[in-house]
Design an enzyme around this catalytic site. Structure first.
Site, PDB file in Angstrom:
ATOM      1  N   ARG A 184       0.834  -1.193   0.000  1.00  0.00           N
ATOM      2  CA  ARG A 184       0.000   0.000   0.000  1.00  0.00           C
ATOM      3  C   ARG A 184       0.878   1.256   0.000  1.00  0.00           C
ATOM      4  O   ARG A 184       0.655   2.191  -0.763  1.00  0.00           O
ATOM      5  CB  ARG A 184      -0.898  -0.039   1.237  1.00  0.00           C
ATOM      6  CG  ARG A 184      -1.756   1.189   1.417  1.00  0.00           C
ATOM      7  CD  ARG A 184      -2.379   1.197   2.789  1.00  0.00           C
ATOM      8  NE  ARG A 184      -1.357   1.225   3.831  1.00  0.00           N
ATOM      9  CZ  ARG A 184      -1.604   1.062   5.128  1.00  0.00           C
ATOM     10  NH1 ARG A 184      -2.821   0.806   5.544  1.00  0.00           N
ATOM     11  NH2 ARG A 184      -0.637   1.123   6.014  1.00  0.00           N
TER      12      ARG A 184
ATOM     13  N   GLU B 152     -18.635   6.234  -0.684  1.00  0.00           N
ATOM     14  CA  GLU B 152     -17.890   5.654  -1.809  1.00  0.00           C
ATOM     15  C   GLU B 152     -18.600   5.861  -3.143  1.00  0.00           C
ATOM     16  O   GLU B 152     -17.966   6.139  -4.159  1.00  0.00           O
ATOM     17  CB  GLU B 152     -17.656   4.158  -1.570  1.00  0.00           C
ATOM     18  CG  GLU B 152     -16.757   3.839  -0.382  1.00  0.00           C
ATOM     19  CD  GLU B 152     -17.487   3.915   0.963  1.00  0.00           C
ATOM     20  OE1 GLU B 152     -18.731   4.059   0.974  1.00  0.00           O
ATOM     21  OE2 GLU B 152     -16.819   3.830   2.014  1.00  0.00           O
TER      22      GLU B 152
ATOM     23  N   PHE C  68     -15.447  -1.951  -0.055  1.00  0.00           N
ATOM     24  CA  PHE C  68     -16.317  -0.772  -0.122  1.00  0.00           C
ATOM     25  C   PHE C  68     -16.210  -0.129  -1.507  1.00  0.00           C
ATOM     26  O   PHE C  68     -17.182   0.385  -2.050  1.00  0.00           O
ATOM     27  CB  PHE C  68     -15.944   0.252   0.956  1.00  0.00           C
ATOM     28  CG  PHE C  68     -15.855  -0.327   2.346  1.00  0.00           C
ATOM     29  CD1 PHE C  68     -16.572  -1.467   2.681  1.00  0.00           C
ATOM     30  CD2 PHE C  68     -15.060   0.254   3.315  1.00  0.00           C
ATOM     31  CE1 PHE C  68     -16.497  -2.013   3.956  1.00  0.00           C
ATOM     32  CE2 PHE C  68     -14.974  -0.289   4.590  1.00  0.00           C
ATOM     33  CZ  PHE C  68     -15.688  -1.423   4.919  1.00  0.00           C
TER      34      PHE C  68
END
Lengths: 312, 306
Positions: free
Chosen positions: A2, A49, A74
């Site tokens: 990440r 989102e 999500f």
């Protein structure tokens, strides 16, 4: 991985003012440097989102290159219709960065695990899918995503992923990578489960079993040639993915093998019609959900003992 | 700001359609626009009836809104439809596509002959508009609750780049039952998008019944105000009021603009006005005669669609 992706995004933002970082109230520390140096190009949508994705499409329609970042589930499920209609149907140049895919958010439970995203993203026309296996590759796919004029989904774990590549290795979009040579059988895999696969393969190597490991950092478009070559040269295929066995890598591999009349057995490891179970460390979660190196070794053995696949 | 000024110059030179630069007396202008709207209703009716299907009443409620926007407000140019400094118009209630098609044809974005293909297999005029096939269509809308946040993204990009273009979006009232509308409403206010104007077609009907008997939006204007928007209510069929309202944009610096347009679904056809059952239905031959009389047009020769 990440952090490597966000560091790459920071570098991209430095050279291209069109690059935007979009988040849905996440990235507290990892985006600090980006936020400090490019405050006008960091947009926090709050916990919304669907809105983030539609707005991203509108931004792209005006020439921006948004990287929309949030937890994989999500992102790909809450906002699925927005991804389909506003990004893919309208061919908008939006990059989707899903973090914590698989069960990387190990003890947060099944609402925060994502084992459906590859299936959902791959059926969308025009979507490119990257699933890097380590920080170096995460950096490279982020750069590659910025060079593609169209939607891209980047599937990531969280921070602290181990290195797979010891040296710098060029990345080519749409090409599978042979991470381990061998002709006894092939494991086809993708993304952050790769270290687990390599641990299994190294142990088998000690017994003289040579397994080819074909890793797909690009899941779509899928490198069919590498798979067909492996099927021809090694016979049985085992797919290993931190994902449902339905619709993801295992399905792709099965489809390609069947359509090409390969006649080799393909066994799929992943979640078989169930949600990820349990709360624990990431390592424990892999074991508890049938994806530890020990379980991979066991699947290899049964497949090699009975290449017709009748035992499974 | 130098960039901004150049852009203003270019806008007035190339984007503003010549017809809107003329300044007829106000009364003459209003009459011209009323005539335009009446003709647009006839075109919509002809297109949908000959095509064999469409959302007639949903189109009729926004005729004056589109007329005033396209004839007097929007800085768009059919000769240069992708000019980065153009105003953006989105039809978030995409099912009123035929209203958009007719005005785009009238404005020169589309070939008027294309309207005759509507409803026939192979046409590029779908039940919802396609941005890749049609000049002047900014977004492919249809699924409700998408076009509005998409327009928010366009307005946000304009703010980020210090552009002078404005973004207009027409929302359905039933569409405001979608949660994504309110996510975008909050976000647009947070971003201070006073370059964004949403026109809410408040005809108070949805597919099955009156909104207030299904899921009421009231108090509608108050809801939007409390979400940080500057709200203006107007009779959505009254051209002078629409001209005045759009002429006052931005209503308040730093706030997105909402025009609550009180409209009549099916406006212009006596038996269709305010009657929910007409949401997606075509008149029978007898009703067709009445409708043509109401709209001031010759009877249509309808046949089977291909």
């Amino acid at each position: 991985m990440r952090n490597a992706c966000i560091a790459a995004l920071y570098d991209l933002a430095g050279r291209d003012p069109k690059i935007l970082a979009l988040v849905a109230d996440n990235g507290a520390i990892v985006y600090d440097r980006y936020r400090k140096d490019y405050p006008g190009r960091f947009i926090n949508f709050g916990i919304a989102e669907a809105n983030m994705i539609s707005v991203a499409a509108g931004l792209a329609a005006c020439g921006k290159v948004p990287f929309a970042y949030t937890i994989a589930g999500f992102l790909t499920m809450r906002a699925y219709e927005q991804i389909r209609d506003d990004i893919c149907l309208q061919r908008m140049n939006v990059k989707l960065v899903g973090i914590g895919a698989g069960f990387a958010y190990s003890d947060l439970g099944p609402t925060h695990h994502t084992v459906e995203d590859l299936a959902l993203m791959r059926i969308l026309p025009g979507m490119t899918i990257f699933a890097p296996c380590d920080p170096q590759e995460a950096r490279k796919v982020t750069f590659a995503a910025s060079e593609i004029d169209g939607p891209v989904y980047i599937r990531l774990a969280t921070g602290g992923s181990p290195k797979v590549y010891e040296t710098d290795r060029p990345f080519e979009v749409g090409k599978a990578v042979t991470l381990h040579k061998g002709d006894d059988m092939t494991i086809v895999t993708t993304g952050h489960i790769v270290p687990e696969v390599l641990a299994a393969v190294r142990e088998l190597e000690n017994e003289g079993i040579q397994i080819r490991v074909l890793h797909y950092p690009t899941v779509k478009p899928f490198d069919e040639a590498a798979l067909l070559e492996a099927a021809e040269q090694t016979g049985p295929i085992l797919t290993v993915e931190e994902h449902s066995i339905f619709g993801g890598l295992g399905s792709i591999v099965s489809e390609v093998l069947a359509e090409n009349g390969c006649g080799v057995v393909c066994k799929r490891m992943g979640l078989r019609d169930r949600f990820p179970a349990g709360y624990g460390s990431y390592g424990w979660m892999k074991e508890h959900n049938g994806l530890s190196s020990r379980q991979i070794i066991s699947s290899v053995r049964s497949l090699m003992e009975c290449p017709s696949g009748s035992t499974s | 700001m130098a960039d901004g000024q150049t852009c203003e110059l270019r806008l007035s030179e190339t984007i503003m359609p010549q017809s809107t630069l003329e300044s007829p007396t106000r009364q003459a202008l209003i009459e011209e626009l009323q005539g335009f709207a009446a003709e647009m209703r006839r075109n919509i009716f002809r297109t949908i009836c000959l095509g064999g299907g469409g959302h007639l009443p949903a189109c009729f409620s926004i005729v004056e809104i589109l007329t005033v926007l396209y004839r007097r407000i929007l800085r768009v140019n059919p000769v240069d439809p992708k000019n980065p400094d153009r105003d953006r118009f989105l039809l978030s209630k995409g099912h009123a596509a035929v209203a958009l098609y007719t005005i785009l044809a009238e404005m020169g974005f589309l070939d008027a002959a294309l309207l005759e293909t509507y409803g026939h297999s192979g046409t590029i005029l779908g039940g919802h508009p396609d941005m890749h096939k049609l000049s002047g269509v900014e977004a492919s809308t249809g699924a409700l609750g998408h076009g509005f946040p998409f327009s928010v993204g366009m307005a946000l990009a304009g703010k980020m780049d210090h552009k002078s273009y404005r973004t207009f979006v027409v929302l359905g009232d039933g569409e405001c039952q979608e949660g994504s509308i309110w996510e975008a409403a909050m976000f647009a206010a947070q971003q201070g998008l006073d370059n964004l104007t949403a026109i809410l077609d408040y005809n108070k009907l949805q597919a099955l019944d009156r909104l207030d008997s299904i899921v009421s939006l009231e108090p509608l204007a108050e809801k939007w105000r409390s979400f940080g928007w500057s709200v203006c209510e107007v009779d959505g069929h009254d051209i002078p009021s629409l001209l005045n309202t759009f002429g006052r944009i931005p209503f308040e610096p730093g706030k997105p603009n909402l025009v609550v347009a009180h409209t009549i679904k099916g406006k212009g056809i006596s038996f269709m006005e305010n009657v929910p059952i007409w949401h997606y239905r075509l008149p029978n031959p007898e009703e067709m005669r009445t409708a043509c009389r109401d709209l001031g047009m010759d009877e249509l020769m309808t046949g089977k669609r291909e």
